[in-house]
Motif scaffolding. Structure first.
Motif: not given
Lengths: 339, 153, 116
Positions: C90-116
């Motif tokens: 089930i996650f074979q074809l979507t692995a790239a999408g989900i894992s990159s969303a998690i990774l980039f989401g995490f990295i962006v959250a570490v670096i940036f701050k929300p601006k409202g």
């Protein structure tokens, strides 16, 4: 003895709004009433590390400005009545900790400004205390992330949404003469006319506001024309025409004296959907602009009706309707200040 | 006979004339060209991967999705995506960029609560529903397909 | 030509989403959930593959393709492993999408701050 007519309190003694303080964020500072605010910040963080700390900063600024203008220290105040929109009203709690004034936290959502003012005035009138501060705050980002979605989320909002005002307002209540008197208060009841959409609070709050205004007029025996201004808190562009119609059906035509704080605090081009909301909406407009107008004598008698929606995100997801309330306070020009 | 608003039972119905109608046509046009543009851009990226790297048209889908997700996450971090979203409506919500934005915005928002309890815990606050329903739907449809196959053969 | 098709088909899918938002008053969350389920269902009938052939990125970029990929990966694996293949693939074809969303989401959250 203060006169009591059902839910309307008429204060026996001369109670004054001795001083006020306001602080706002950037959007309000770019709005039409910016010159009436004591302090404004360039960005939503207000020099702090988080949105929550920023809201606390605003609340403290408003109270300090209020005290400074009255030449009083926090130690001379007997009671601090405060509230905000956050869970457990933490902004108010933390500001109370800093001020070290005996504290009663209050929650009325966006109606808290008049709720705190009414109760403070009643306690001063009854003689239990000499001085009270009523204060409220709200912040666009803290409200957004608690009630709705993360601030950077791209999901579109419907046109009935309101935009939470970032700011805080504080008022000092005492029997020391000043240009603005607090003469009466009308305490509202909770209404639920079936609106389940938390993005449409204006429609949900209009019945509560209508009832409080109608009750006030009936119980004081006055006419609409006895007031220069009947000001609602945040009914916005959606709730305002509904309110006018609700009252018109009951025999009151308020169209010539009505305004709404949510429509006054922002300009139409500021991308605020239906208008401003939040505890600070009614507070900064009343404690900033209205008090100034009363002092100058441009207004003689104003009924400020702060409106609030007493829901929680969980309850809305459980498909319950929004319970709403509206509290009214009458502010009058004291005419020169000396009685 | 004018409708009376002061009627709690029918209030919700009676106030409909007072509620602003969304500009459906204008919003659909906006959703159309912004969503279409994102997809066309996605096609460009896919072709880029096919031409310059060792991908075929089918396998290029993976790096293309990852690239779009990266761009959307960055735009969210820069505080731009929410403004695009309000303008584009479904045009930015429906493409996979909307998925990335929902993850990144939630993670970003809860930064003040720390990396574990804030960022990590809330990462799927908004996107979780998509993954859950996607997986459940895939299971259900998959089982039905297998059942059909078994019945036919 | 393929760009035009991607533009038109992708745009039309988004218009359907906009109608769900404005006319049927669904929340954004309900819209994307409906789309991902629709993608899985359409792939169940073998229709989504044809849409991908026709419109390329116009069909792979919208979130509907996520539902399609989930089912597709699951079905692919059932050829080898039977019913259990559903879970394995089930996650074979979507692995790239989900894992990159998690990774980039995490990295962006570490670096940036929300601006409202």
């Amino acid at each position: 003895m203060a006169v009591k007519r059902k839910q309307t309190w008429q204060f026996k003694n001369d109670i004054y709004l001795s001083s006020t303080g306001t602080a706002t964020g950037p959007k309000e500072a770019q709005g039409p009433l910016s010159s009436y605010f004591d302090q404004s910040y360039d960005d939503l963080y207000c020099g702090e590390d988080s949105w929550e700390l920023a809201e606390r900063r605003l609340m403290e600024d408003a109270v300090m400005a209020c005290l400074k203008k009255a030449n009083q220290a926090a130690s001379s105040v007997d009671l601090y009545l405060a509230g905000d929109l956050l869970n457990q009203i933490v902004t108010a709690n933390f500001s109370a900790k800093k001020l070290q004034i005996p504290y009663l936290g209050m929650f009325g959502a966006c109606s808290t400004s008049m709720e705190t003012l009414a109760v403070g005035a009643a306690l001063v009138d009854a003689g239990f205390i000499d001085r009270a501060i009523a204060a409220v705050s709200s912040h666009n980002a803290t409200a957004e992330r608690q009630f709705r979605n993360p601030t950077e989320y791209g999901g579109p909002k419907p046109p009935t949404s309101e935009s939470t005002v970032t700011g805080a307002g504080a008022g000092l209540i005492s029997r020391e003469a000043s240009p603005v008197k607090i003469t009466e208060a009308t305490i509202g009841k909770v209404f639920d006319w079936g609106i389940k959409d938390a993005n449409d609070m204006g429609s949900a709050m209009a019945p509560a506001a209508a009832d409080t205004i109608a009750s006030h007029l009936t119980q004081t025996g006055r006419e609409v024309s006895d007031y220069d201004l009947i000001l609602t808190g945040d009914l916005s562009s959606v709730g305002t025409p509904i309110l006018k119609e609700l009252l018109y059906e009951r025999g009151y035509d308020i169209s010539s004296v009505h305004q709404d704080c949510g429509l006054m605090v922002y300009r139409p081009d500021q991308k605020v959907f239906a208008g401003g909301s939040g505890c600070a909406c009614s507070a900064v407009v009343t404690y900033g602009y209205i008090v100034d107008e009363l002092t100058r004598g441009n207004l003689q008698r104003v009924l400020v009706v702060a409106t609030g929606s007493l829901h929680s995100p969980t309850m809305v997801q459980q498909k319950e309707a929004l319970p709403t309330i509206a509290h009214g306070v009458v502010l009058e020009a004291a005419g020169g200040g000396e009685s | 006979m004018a409708v009376k608003l002061n009627n709690p039972a029918d209030y919700k119905q009676n106030i409909k004339p007072y509620q602003p109608k969304p500009k459906v046509f204008r919003n659909c046009i906006r959703a159309f060209w912004t969503g279409g543009l994102i997809c066309a851009f996605g096609q460009l990226i896919a072709n880029f991967y096919v031409t310059f790297f060792d991908f075929t048209e089918t396998t290029a889908g993976n790096p293309t999705t990852a690239t779009l997700i990266l761009i959307a996450s960055l735009l969210t971090g820069f505080g731009v995506y929410d403004k695009i979203g309000q303008f584009a409506g479904a045009g930015s919500l429906v493409p996979v960029t909307g998925f990335a934005n929902s993850i990144t915005s939630a993670a970003l928002e809860h930064k003040s609560e720390g990396l574990v309890l804030g960022v990590a815990t809330n990462l799927f606050k908004l996107a979780g529903a998509v993954i859950v329903f996607g997986v459940v739907a895939a299971y259900v449809v998959g089982l039905i397909r297998l059942l059909f196959k078994a019945l036919i053969t | 030509m393929e760009y035009l098709l991607a533009f038109i088909v992708g745009g039309l899918i988004c218009v359907i989403g906009q109608i769900l938002l404005d006319v049927f008053k669904l929340t954004p969350a309900h819209v994307v959930v409906s789309f991902v389920v629709a993608g899985a269902v359409l792939d169940g009938f073998g229709l989504y593959d044809r849409l991908i052939e026709f419109a390329g990125a116009g069909a792979t970029v919208p979130i509907t393709s996520f539902g399609h990929s989930l089912l597709h990966g699951a079905m692919n694996e059932t050829e080898q492993s039977g019913v259990l293949g559903l879970a394995i693939g089930i996650f074979q074809l979507t692995a790239a999408g989900i894992s990159s969303a998690i990774l980039f989401g995490f990295i962006v959250a570490v670096i940036f701050k929300p601006k409202g």
